[in-house]
Scaffold this active site. Structure first.
Site, PDB file in Angstrom:
ATOM      1  N   LYS A 201       0.856  -1.194   0.000  1.00 28.46           N
ATOM      2  CA  LYS A 201       0.000   0.000   0.000  1.00 28.46           C
ATOM      3  C   LYS A 201       0.886   1.236   0.000  1.00 28.46           C
ATOM      4  CE  LYS A 201      -4.576  -0.024   0.381  1.00 28.46           C
ATOM      5  NZ  LYS A 201      -5.366  -0.857  -0.537  1.00 28.46           N
TER       6      LYS A 201
ATOM      7  N   THR B 202      -3.389  -5.820   0.249  1.00 28.23           N
ATOM      8  CA  THR B 202      -2.857  -4.473   0.511  1.00 28.23           C
ATOM      9  C   THR B 202      -3.759  -3.738   1.500  1.00 28.23           C
ATOM     10  OG1 THR B 202      -3.969  -3.312  -1.309  1.00 28.23           O
ATOM     11  CG2 THR B 202      -1.884  -4.419  -1.824  1.00 28.23           C
ATOM     12  N   ASP B 203      -5.020  -4.091   1.539  1.00 33.77           N
ATOM     13  CA  ASP B 203      -5.918  -3.489   2.525  1.00 33.77           C
ATOM     14  C   ASP B 203      -5.501  -3.876   3.949  1.00 33.77           C
ATOM     15  OD1 ASP B 203      -8.444  -1.885   2.790  1.00 33.77           O
ATOM     16  OD2 ASP B 203      -8.990  -3.659   3.965  1.00 33.77           O
TER      17      ASP B 203
ATOM     18  N   PHE C 219      30.214  31.196 -10.040  1.00 35.28           N
ATOM     19  CA  PHE C 219      30.421  30.025 -10.898  1.00 35.28           C
ATOM     20  C   PHE C 219      31.269  30.460 -12.087  1.00 35.28           C
ATOM     21  CE2 PHE C 219      28.986  26.833 -14.143  1.00 35.28           C
ATOM     22  CZ  PHE C 219      29.596  25.750 -13.535  1.00 35.28           C
TER      23      PHE C 219
ATOM     24  N   ARG D 122      26.054  35.591  -7.919  1.00 38.56           N
ATOM     25  CA  ARG D 122      24.763  35.175  -8.484  1.00 38.56           C
ATOM     26  C   ARG D 122      23.821  34.782  -7.353  1.00 38.56           C
ATOM     27  NH1 ARG D 122      25.653  28.924 -10.750  1.00 38.56           N
ATOM     28  NH2 ARG D 122      26.435  28.116  -8.759  1.00 38.56           N
TER      29      ARG D 122
ATOM     30  N   VAL E 117      27.587  24.556  -6.903  1.00 35.60           N
ATOM     31  CA  VAL E 117      26.707  23.680  -6.134  1.00 35.60           C
ATOM     32  C   VAL E 117      27.491  22.436  -5.724  1.00 35.60           C
ATOM     33  CG1 VAL E 117      24.606  22.278  -6.229  1.00 35.60           C
ATOM     34  CG2 VAL E 117      24.642  24.532  -7.317  1.00 35.60           C
ATOM     35  N   GLN E 118      28.304  21.918  -6.660  1.00 32.92           N
ATOM     36  CA  GLN E 118      29.065  20.693  -6.396  1.00 32.92           C
ATOM     37  C   GLN E 118      29.918  20.835  -5.129  1.00 32.92           C
ATOM     38  OE1 GLN E 118      28.506  22.016  -9.437  1.00 32.92           O
ATOM     39  NE2 GLN E 118      28.730  20.505 -11.084  1.00 32.92           N
TER      40      GLN E 118
ATOM     41  N   ASN F 120      19.504  23.174  -9.329  1.00 29.47           N
ATOM     42  CA  ASN F 120      19.983  24.561  -9.356  1.00 29.47           C
ATOM     43  C   ASN F 120      18.865  25.389  -9.978  1.00 29.47           C
ATOM     44  OD1 ASN F 120      21.471  26.882  -9.375  1.00 29.47           O
ATOM     45  ND2 ASN F 120      23.073  26.148 -10.765  1.00 29.47           N
TER      46      ASN F 120
ATOM     47  N   HIS G 202      17.431  28.364 -11.321  1.00 33.74           N
ATOM     48  CA  HIS G 202      18.071  29.560 -11.859  1.00 33.74           C
ATOM     49  C   HIS G 202      17.200  30.805 -11.721  1.00 33.74           C
ATOM     50  CE1 HIS G 202      20.924  26.706 -13.447  1.00 33.74           C
ATOM     51  NE2 HIS G 202      20.008  26.133 -14.209  1.00 33.74           N
TER      52      HIS G 202
HETATM   53  O1  LIG Z   1      27.027  25.406  -9.487  1.00 36.14           O
HETATM   54  C1  LIG Z   1      26.885  25.141 -10.691  1.00 36.14           C
HETATM   55  N1  LIG Z   1      27.332  23.948 -11.170  1.00 36.14           N
HETATM   56  C2  LIG Z   1      27.223  23.589 -12.490  1.00 36.14           C
HETATM   57  O2  LIG Z   1      27.630  22.483 -12.901  1.00 36.14           O
HETATM   58  C3  LIG Z   1      26.599  24.513 -13.333  1.00 36.14           C
HETATM   59  N2  LIG Z   1      26.330  24.510 -14.666  1.00 36.14           N
HETATM   60  C4  LIG Z   1      25.699  25.685 -14.948  1.00 36.14           C
HETATM   61  O3  LIG Z   1      25.269  26.022 -16.104  1.00 36.14           O
HETATM   62  N3  LIG Z   1      25.585  26.448 -13.832  1.00 36.14           N
HETATM   63  C5  LIG Z   1      26.145  25.762 -12.817  1.00 36.14           C
HETATM   64  N4  LIG Z   1      26.289  26.035 -11.496  1.00 36.14           N
END
Ligand SMILES: O=c1[nH]c(=O)c2[nH]c(=O)[nH]c2[nH]1
Length: 295
Positions: free
Chosen positions: A11, A57-58, A159, A176, A227-228, A254, A256
């Site tokens: 369920k 499942t009930d 970035f 940004r 971000v990575q 991400n 934007h």
């Molecule tokens: O932090 C980011 N990582 C990316 O891999 C990426 N690629 C992108 O276009 N913007 C960003 N920003």
């Protein structure tokens, strides 16, 4: 000749709400959405219509309610482990139970400066997630996490230095907007069975709290290169803060926010250092994932 390669059933979207009545008239509430899928010697129900191996499942739904009444639902790691273990203890032909619990926010609010004893507000779509796989082979395997924690910082993110070639149009930026819906999860190294989970029950809330605090603090304070890199720093800190975790993962969209060139209107300056009005994008979005484990 076809053969059944894998099968599980149960369920999904079982909504459960529990009120806990505390001393002095105070109450606490928990709302969760539960999914419970069973595996085992159930192939004949698919291949030759043999329903004698099917726990309806009930009945699975009913069990979710009964276990929520009989046992604590907090921490959700414990409830998910109790529920999953029940199916293995009760049905010899069931070999694994996959339980997923999504806990929704009900936060106690203040009236006249005092926490109200029985009133709560939904402060955001953020959820706490637990997945428990309880199997005869491997005992209880737990993953805990946070989802839909939406955050944004209006500066402190850059970035640049990325690959530039004939496919590149994105300008480098040293300032940004950064926004994401946090999806973070961590796996636990210790549990082999329900007793280990019961003994460790006190760890789970602390780990969730630590992961949430580390995520928010790092997001705010890191001068983000990407971000990575920011998410990797979050993983490192959670592994350090909660020694019982085996791995930490993030999946971060991400989201934007594009600058808008308004120079066409009376020479308005709205880009680079002058940027104030942005266009939030709904898609496409970046999606950056990683898993960091102990070496
Ligand atoms: O932090 C980011 N990582 C990316 O891999 C990426 N690629 C992108 O276009 N913007 C960003 N920003």
């Amino acid at each position: 000749m076809p053969s059944l390669a894998s099968a599980r059933y149960g369920k999904d979207n079982v909504r459960v709400f529990k009120v806990s009545k505390e001393e002095g008239g105070r109450q606490a509430v928990t709302e969760m959405t539960v999914c419970c899928l069973l595996e085992g010697s159930i192939d004949t129900s698919y291949t030759i219509a043999d329903n004698s191996v099917v726990v309806a499942t009930d009945s699975i739904k009913n069990t979710i309610y009964v276990k929520a009444k009989e046992h604590p639902v907090n921490p959700p790691e414990l409830y998910a482990s109790i529920l999953g273990t029940h199916f293995l203890d009760t049905y010899a032909h069931i070999h694994a139970a996959n339980v997923r619990v999504v806990v929704h926010r009900w936060t106690r609010y203040e009236v006249d400066g005092r926490p109200h004893p029985h009133s709560f507000l939904r402060d955001g779509e953020e959820t706490r997630i637990v997945s428990a796989r309880v199997s005869r082979d491997e005992g209880v395997r737990l993953t805990s996490g946070i989802q839909k924690l939406t955050v944004l910082k209006s500066t402190g993110s850059a970035f640049h230095g990325f690959v530039r070639d004939e496919y590149t149009t994105l300008p480098e930026t040293w300032d940004r907007i950064l926004s994401t819906d946090v999806d973070a999860s961590w796996t636990w190294s210790f549990p082999t069975g329900l007793p280990a989970v019961q003994e460790s029950a006190a760890l789970f809330d602390g780990a969730w709290e630590a992961a949430r605090t580390i995520t928010l603090k790092t997001f705010a304070e890191d001068n983000s290169a990407s971000v990575q890199n920011t998410m990797y720093k979050m993983c490192e800190q959670i592994l350090a803060a909660v020694p019982e975790t085996q791995s930490v993962s993030y999946a971060l969209p991400n989201k934007h926010y594009f600058e808008i060139d308004l120079s066409w209107h009376k020479g308005l300056k709205n880009t680079g250092a002058d940027a104030e009005v942005y266009a939030p994008q709904s898609g496409p979005n970046g999606l950056i994932k990683c898993e960091v484990t102990r070496s």
